[in-house]
Design a protein around this motif. Structure first.
Motif, PDB file in Angstrom:
ATOM      1  N   LEU A   1       1.415  -1.044   0.126  1.00  0.00           N
ATOM      2  CA  LEU A   1      -0.005   0.168  -0.049  1.00  0.00           C
ATOM      3  C   LEU A   1       1.227   1.382  -0.378  1.00  0.00           C
ATOM      4  O   LEU A   1       1.730   1.196   0.533  1.00  0.00           O
ATOM      5  CB  LEU A   1      -0.577  -0.082   1.201  1.00  0.00           C
ATOM      6  CG  LEU A   1      -2.014  -1.125   1.315  1.00  0.00           C
ATOM      7  CD1 LEU A   1      -2.562  -0.614   2.913  1.00  0.00           C
ATOM      8  CD2 LEU A   1      -2.719  -1.289  -0.034  1.00  0.00           C
ATOM      9  N   ARG A   2       0.560   2.372  -1.118  1.00  0.00           N
ATOM     10  CA  ARG A   2       1.559   3.398  -0.667  1.00  0.00           C
ATOM     11  C   ARG A   2       0.547   4.531  -0.659  1.00  0.00           C
ATOM     12  O   ARG A   2      -0.528   4.911  -1.205  1.00  0.00           O
ATOM     13  CB  ARG A   2       1.717   3.446  -2.521  1.00  0.00           C
ATOM     14  CG  ARG A   2       2.551   2.315  -2.638  1.00  0.00           C
ATOM     15  CD  ARG A   2       2.347   2.042  -4.412  1.00  0.00           C
ATOM     16  NE  ARG A   2       2.202   0.238  -4.056  1.00  0.00           N
ATOM     17  CZ  ARG A   2       3.234  -0.119  -5.277  1.00  0.00           C
ATOM     18  NH1 ARG A   2       4.441   0.788  -5.863  1.00  0.00           N
ATOM     19  NH2 ARG A   2       3.566  -1.125  -5.682  1.00  0.00           N
ATOM     20  N   TYR A   3       1.487   5.342  -0.074  1.00  0.00           N
ATOM     21  CA  TYR A   3       0.830   6.922   0.216  1.00  0.00           C
ATOM     22  C   TYR A   3       1.748   8.249  -0.110  1.00  0.00           C
ATOM     23  O   TYR A   3       2.667   7.850  -0.096  1.00  0.00           O
ATOM     24  CB  TYR A   3       0.571   6.942   1.427  1.00  0.00           C
ATOM     25  CG  TYR A   3      -0.519   8.618   1.783  1.00  0.00           C
ATOM     26  CD1 TYR A   3      -2.293   8.152   1.214  1.00  0.00           C
ATOM     27  CD2 TYR A   3      -0.833   9.684   2.555  1.00  0.00           C
ATOM     28  CE1 TYR A   3      -2.966   9.258   1.209  1.00  0.00           C
ATOM     29  CE2 TYR A   3      -1.506  10.167   2.385  1.00  0.00           C
ATOM     30  CZ  TYR A   3      -2.921  10.161   2.131  1.00  0.00           C
ATOM     31  OH  TYR A   3      -4.096  11.705   1.581  1.00  0.00           O
TER      32      TYR A   3
ATOM     33  N   ASN B   1      -6.096  -6.493  -4.378  1.00  0.00           N
ATOM     34  CA  ASN B   1      -4.608  -7.259  -5.130  1.00  0.00           C
ATOM     35  C   ASN B   1      -3.318  -6.127  -5.201  1.00  0.00           C
ATOM     36  O   ASN B   1      -3.995  -4.586  -5.102  1.00  0.00           O
ATOM     37  CB  ASN B   1      -5.681  -8.139  -5.578  1.00  0.00           C
ATOM     38  CG  ASN B   1      -6.800  -7.580  -7.078  1.00  0.00           C
ATOM     39  OD1 ASN B   1      -6.410  -6.333  -7.194  1.00  0.00           O
ATOM     40  ND2 ASN B   1      -7.586  -8.516  -7.479  1.00  0.00           N
ATOM     41  N   PHE B   2      -3.058  -6.502  -6.351  1.00  0.00           N
ATOM     42  CA  PHE B   2      -2.730  -5.377  -6.405  1.00  0.00           C
ATOM     43  C   PHE B   2      -2.687  -4.685  -7.882  1.00  0.00           C
ATOM     44  O   PHE B   2      -2.804  -3.478  -7.189  1.00  0.00           O
ATOM     45  CB  PHE B   2      -1.448  -7.330  -7.818  1.00  0.00           C
ATOM     46  CG  PHE B   2      -0.493  -7.217  -6.496  1.00  0.00           C
ATOM     47  CD1 PHE B   2       0.464  -6.601  -5.994  1.00  0.00           C
ATOM     48  CD2 PHE B   2       0.448  -8.903  -7.559  1.00  0.00           C
ATOM     49  CE1 PHE B   2       1.805  -7.187  -5.269  1.00  0.00           C
ATOM     50  CE2 PHE B   2       1.364  -9.299  -6.657  1.00  0.00           C
ATOM     51  CZ  PHE B   2       1.886  -9.114  -5.288  1.00  0.00           C
ATOM     52  N   GLY B   3      -3.015  -5.219  -8.265  1.00  0.00           N
ATOM     53  CA  GLY B   3      -4.010  -4.054  -8.985  1.00  0.00           C
ATOM     54  C   GLY B   3      -4.756  -2.601  -8.533  1.00  0.00           C
ATOM     55  O   GLY B   3      -4.923  -1.828  -8.581  1.00  0.00           O
ATOM     56  N   THR B   4      -5.818  -3.022  -7.446  1.00  0.00           N
ATOM     57  CA  THR B   4      -6.765  -2.280  -6.229  1.00  0.00           C
ATOM     58  C   THR B   4      -5.710  -1.590  -5.664  1.00  0.00           C
ATOM     59  O   THR B   4      -5.172  -0.048  -5.739  1.00  0.00           O
ATOM     60  CB  THR B   4      -7.522  -3.209  -4.866  1.00  0.00           C
ATOM     61  OG1 THR B   4      -8.285  -3.928  -5.769  1.00  0.00           O
ATOM     62  CG2 THR B   4      -7.935  -2.343  -4.448  1.00  0.00           C
ATOM     63  N   TRP B   5      -4.235  -2.549  -5.398  1.00  0.00           N
ATOM     64  CA  TRP B   5      -3.073  -1.472  -4.474  1.00  0.00           C
ATOM     65  C   TRP B   5      -2.875  -0.120  -5.118  1.00  0.00           C
ATOM     66  O   TRP B   5      -2.595   1.019  -4.969  1.00  0.00           O
ATOM     67  CB  TRP B   5      -2.464  -2.083  -3.854  1.00  0.00           C
ATOM     68  CG  TRP B   5      -3.132  -3.295  -2.838  1.00  0.00           C
ATOM     69  CD1 TRP B   5      -4.377  -2.937  -2.236  1.00  0.00           C
ATOM     70  CD2 TRP B   5      -2.626  -4.498  -2.362  1.00  0.00           C
ATOM     71  NE1 TRP B   5      -4.885  -4.084  -1.458  1.00  0.00           N
ATOM     72  CE2 TRP B   5      -3.764  -5.207  -1.568  1.00  0.00           C
ATOM     73  CE3 TRP B   5      -1.950  -5.119  -3.288  1.00  0.00           C
ATOM     74  CZ2 TRP B   5      -3.513  -6.277  -1.369  1.00  0.00           C
ATOM     75  CZ3 TRP B   5      -1.472  -6.479  -2.710  1.00  0.00           C
ATOM     76  CH2 TRP B   5      -2.386  -7.089  -1.511  1.00  0.00           C
ATOM     77  N   LEU B   6      -2.134  -0.932  -6.275  1.00  0.00           N
ATOM     78  CA  LEU B   6      -1.763  -0.022  -7.043  1.00  0.00           C
ATOM     79  C   LEU B   6      -2.726   1.774  -7.264  1.00  0.00           C
ATOM     80  O   LEU B   6      -2.446   2.677  -8.184  1.00  0.00           O
ATOM     81  CB  LEU B   6      -1.054  -0.744  -8.420  1.00  0.00           C
ATOM     82  CG  LEU B   6      -0.102  -1.451  -8.432  1.00  0.00           C
ATOM     83  CD1 LEU B   6      -0.106  -2.085  -9.435  1.00  0.00           C
ATOM     84  CD2 LEU B   6       1.855  -0.334  -8.456  1.00  0.00           C
TER      85      LEU B   6
END
Length: 346
Positions: A261-263, A324-329
């Motif tokens: 997760l990124r911010y 998932n990966f796509g959601t987080w990106l």
């Protein structure tokens, strides 16, 4: 293209297209993406052309009537040839402006220059600068610019690539390059692109949470503080929440067992590792989202669809799953692009 747009470098992947689509209309109006096609190697000619056309049309549908650029920096000559053919055949269907640059195959340069002349959309000239600026790089741009039809509008995209702690002179080298390149022609847009997001596959994420300075944003502030008159309308561009080193790779922030997760805050990227699967995956992802929501720099659930998802995930609100990966990106990209636009407004 009026004003100085924000130019994110986006891979032509579903998560990036969804992120751009989910920006609010006001934010989207200030964003002019540089879309990068994924490499398609080892394909038969018909299959290659079909795949490239699908990529171009998928991005075009997201762009609708808004301007943007399209490039294939990781492509081989066969894919570049297919892209040139698709852009020529489907010119009326796409708002995208083709990109070329010094060092690209001669046939592709000629095809892009011809497309720009025939369609009136213009052309993007992408100039890489990953080290020191030199006369050889300048001459390559001069040779290319000399072949641009005087009636064609051109955009200068100076691409610094990865800008991190090991490149303290990146802004100075960019200024040297711009002093040479800007006077070459009346550029419609002049943008400087840089990527400060770290490589999450290295040791950075061993502790589960990391805070990385936004080195690219620091370089931009130094660059934008220049007193040079020809840089007054300089546009800012970045690689968002993806490392430039990983742009050509499939979606996914880390190994198959975990993601990130990124911010984005004013000074830093904040990253929290989350497991992809397992009995504790959902709880761990909710805890990671809650950690980001608790940051002093968190802008609130109403800031963008990215912050809304983080809030909903953290609170198990409205049935929001862990993603998932796509959601987080996608989530990270939405909040980052929205914040970048707001940070650039006077």
């Amino acid at each position: 293209m009026s004003g100085s747009p924000y130019v994110p470098v986006l891979p032509a992947k579903p998560y990036a297209r969804d992120a751009y689509r989910q920006l609010t209309p006001r934010v989207q109006a200030a964003v002019t993406p540089l879309w990068n096609l994924l490499p398609r190697t080892g394909k038969q000619p018909d299959e290659l052309v079909s795949g490239v056309r699908q990529d171009v049309l998928a991005v075009s549908r997201v762009q609708r009537h808004r301007p943007g650029w399209i490039d294939a920096p990781f492509a081989d000559e066969a894919q570049l040839s297919a892209l040139a053919g698709v852009l020529s055949a489907d010119a009326a269907l796409s708002p995208l402006r083709p990109v070329t640059g010094p060092g690209r195959p001669e046939a592709y340069q000629a095809a892009v220059l011809g497309n720009a002349r025939e369609t009136g959309k213009g052309i993007g000239v992408r100039v890489g600068l990953t080290g020191e600026w030199d006369d050889a790089a300048a001459q390559g741009v001069r040779d290319l610019v000399a072949r641009v039809d005087p009636a064609v509008e051109a955009d200068l995209l100076l691409d610094l690539g990865a800008v991190r702690a090991d490149r303290p002179d990146a802004a100075k080298e960019a200024l040297r390059a711009l002093d040479t390149l800007v006077p070459l022609m009346p550029w419609r847009t002049t943008a400087v692109l840089a990527g400060g997001f770290p490589d999450v596959n290295g040791p950075l994420m061993e502790d589960g949470t990391a805070v990385e300075p936004r080195w690219d944003w620091m370089a931009w502030r130094e660059l934008h503080g220049s007193s040079r008159d020809h840089l007054r309308r300089l546009a800012y561009g970045d690689y968002g929440v993806v490392s430039p080193d990983r742009l050509a790779q499939p979606p996914g922030g880390g190994p198959a067992t975990w993601g990130v997760l990124r911010y984005t805050t004013d000074a830093s990227f904040v990253l929290v590792r989350v497991p992809r699967k397992g009995p504790d995956a959902t709880a761990a992802t909710r805890a990671a989202a809650a950690e980001l929501c608790a940051l002093p720099g968190f802008r609130g659930a109403a800031a963008s669809a990215g912050e809304t998802w983080l809030r909903d995930c953290a609170c198990d609100r409205d049935g929001a799953g862990p993603g998932n990966f796509g959601t987080w990106l996608r989530t990270g990209s939405i909040q980052h692009m929205t914040y970048a636009v707001r940070s650039l407004r006077p």
